[in-house]
Design an enzyme around this catalytic site. Structure first.
Site, short mmCIF file in Angstrom:
data_model
loop_
_atom_site.label_atom_id
_atom_site.label_comp_id
_atom_site.label_asym_id
_atom_site.label_seq_id
_atom_site.Cartn_x
_atom_site.Cartn_y
_atom_site.Cartn_z
N SER A 14 56.76 89.84 4.16
CA SER A 14 56.71 89.46 2.75
C SER A 14 57.45 90.51 1.93
O SER A 14 57.21 91.72 2.07
CB SER A 14 55.24 89.40 2.30
OG SER A 14 55.20 89.42 0.89
N HIS A 38 59.36 85.93 3.81
CA HIS A 38 58.33 85.30 2.97
C HIS A 38 58.46 85.82 1.54
O HIS A 38 58.48 87.04 1.31
CB HIS A 38 56.95 85.66 3.55
CG HIS A 38 55.79 85.03 2.87
ND1 HIS A 38 55.33 83.77 3.19
CD2 HIS A 38 54.95 85.49 1.90
CE1 HIS A 38 54.27 83.48 2.44
NE2 HIS A 38 54.03 84.51 1.65
N ASP A 40 56.85 85.59 -2.27
CA ASP A 40 55.66 85.20 -3.03
C ASP A 40 55.98 84.96 -4.49
O ASP A 40 56.46 85.85 -5.17
CB ASP A 40 54.62 86.32 -2.93
CG ASP A 40 54.03 86.40 -1.53
OD1 ASP A 40 53.46 85.40 -1.09
OD2 ASP A 40 54.17 87.46 -0.89
N MET A 42 54.36 84.05 -8.08
CA MET A 42 53.08 84.05 -8.81
C MET A 42 53.35 83.82 -10.28
O MET A 42 54.28 84.40 -10.84
CB MET A 42 52.37 85.40 -8.64
CG MET A 42 52.17 85.80 -7.18
SD MET A 42 51.44 87.43 -7.08
CE MET A 42 51.41 87.67 -5.30
N HIS A 71 56.42 80.87 -1.07
CA HIS A 71 54.98 80.59 -1.22
C HIS A 71 54.68 80.50 -2.72
O HIS A 71 54.67 81.51 -3.42
CB HIS A 71 54.21 81.74 -0.55
CG HIS A 71 52.73 81.68 -0.70
ND1 HIS A 71 51.91 82.76 -0.41
CD2 HIS A 71 51.89 80.67 -1.08
CE1 HIS A 71 50.65 82.42 -0.63
NE2 HIS A 71 50.61 81.17 -1.04
N MET A 73 52.47 80.30 -5.60
CA MET A 73 51.11 80.49 -6.13
C MET A 73 51.17 80.21 -7.63
O MET A 73 51.07 81.11 -8.47
CB MET A 73 50.64 81.93 -5.85
CG MET A 73 50.28 82.14 -4.38
SD MET A 73 50.18 83.88 -3.95
CE MET A 73 51.90 84.19 -3.60
N MET A 142 45.26 81.22 3.74
CA MET A 142 45.15 82.52 3.05
C MET A 142 44.00 83.31 3.67
O MET A 142 42.87 82.82 3.73
CB MET A 142 44.87 82.32 1.56
CG MET A 142 46.04 81.84 0.72
SD MET A 142 47.57 82.81 0.81
CE MET A 142 47.00 84.48 0.43
N ASP A 181 48.31 84.59 6.01
CA ASP A 181 48.88 85.42 4.95
C ASP A 181 47.80 86.25 4.27
O ASP A 181 46.89 85.68 3.65
CB ASP A 181 49.57 84.49 3.94
CG ASP A 181 50.33 85.22 2.85
OD1 ASP A 181 50.42 86.46 2.91
OD2 ASP A 181 50.84 84.53 1.93
#
Ligand code: DX5
Ligand code: ZN
Length: 230
Positions: A14, A38, A40, A42, A71, A73, A142, A181
């Site tokens: 990540s 990966h 992330d 957010m 990913h 979120m 998760m 993750d």
């Protein structure tokens, strides 16, 4: 329970734990030693933090031939799928808790040409996923509450991974991989794979490590100890 084959193990560092001014260098260093990057995303609403956006995906896209695993979120992720796909995402996962129309959102991801994933928070059950997923999709389990890197792995996650694996196999979805993750490292990768995970996301334990390449190898060695060779 179906076991995970060695060939199915994927190490997914990540970028969240990397020094943000050194992301390109960290990727170059890791590229030959890992399987997927990966990323992330957010939004400060679905999770109490803000991280990367589509421009980061666009910037790193030419730096690697590895798949980019984005990913999301974010609330109502359906609004963002095409933007991230255009920026270069190869895999896109959305949280089951974040959209009222999960099946449609997953279909939109697939139709965009990306691989589709459904992410589940620690308290979310896989019920209903049999109506949404197809072979080739993935479930992101998760193993911490999403929003921050560097948290401790939730011990109940081993049972959760095994339960999701059983659920998928019983639903005729043996071709749907489980990605884990949060708090994953060489100390618990073997147990995650033994429980049914194939894709291992690691922030602090790889991109946050002093020697990311050695850390990626250690993670893979741990994961491979739990696999069957076929
Ligand atoms: C957490 C993110 C993770 C994070 C993992 O919300 O989804 O991908 O980067 O970081 P570590 O491996 O440090 O727990
Ligand atoms: Zn993540």
């Amino acid at each position: 329970m179906s076991e995970v084959a060695a060939a199915d193990i994927k190490i997914a560092p990540s970028l969240l734990a990397a020094d943000k001014a050194e992301i390109g260098a960290v990727m170059a260093q890791l590229d030959d030693h890992i399987d997927v990057f990966h990323i992330d995303v957010m939004d400060g609403h679905f999770v109490p933090n803000i991280s990367f956006g589509p421009s980061l995906v666009e910037s790193v896209r030419p730096r690697t031939k590895r798949p980019l695993d984005v990913h999301l979120m974010v609330e109502r992720p359906e609004r963002w799928v095409s933007l991230y796909r255009e920026a270069g995402a190869d895999w896109i996962s959305v949280h089951a808790e974040a959209t009222a129309h999960l099946e449609r959102t997953v279909s939109v991801i697939r139709e965009s040409g990306a691989r589709a994933g459904v992410a589940l928070n620690p308290a979310t059950s896989p019920d209903g996923l049999e109506f949404v997923l197809r072979d080739g999709d993935f479930v992101l389990v998760m193993t911490v509450n999403p929003g921050f890197g560097g948290q401790s792995f939730i011990e109940a996650s081993y049972r959760k991974i095994a339960a999701v694996r059983r659920y998928l196999d019983d639903a005729g979805l043996a071709g749907v991989d489980i990605e884990v993750d949060g708090g994953v490292g060489a100390g618990n990768a073997e147990a995650c794979v033994a429980a049914g995970a194939a894709v291992l996301v690691a922030g602090s334990s790889i991109t946050g490590a002093e020697d990311p390449v050695a850390a990626a190898h250690a993670l893979r060695e741990s994961a491979l100890r739990a696999t069957i060779n076929d």
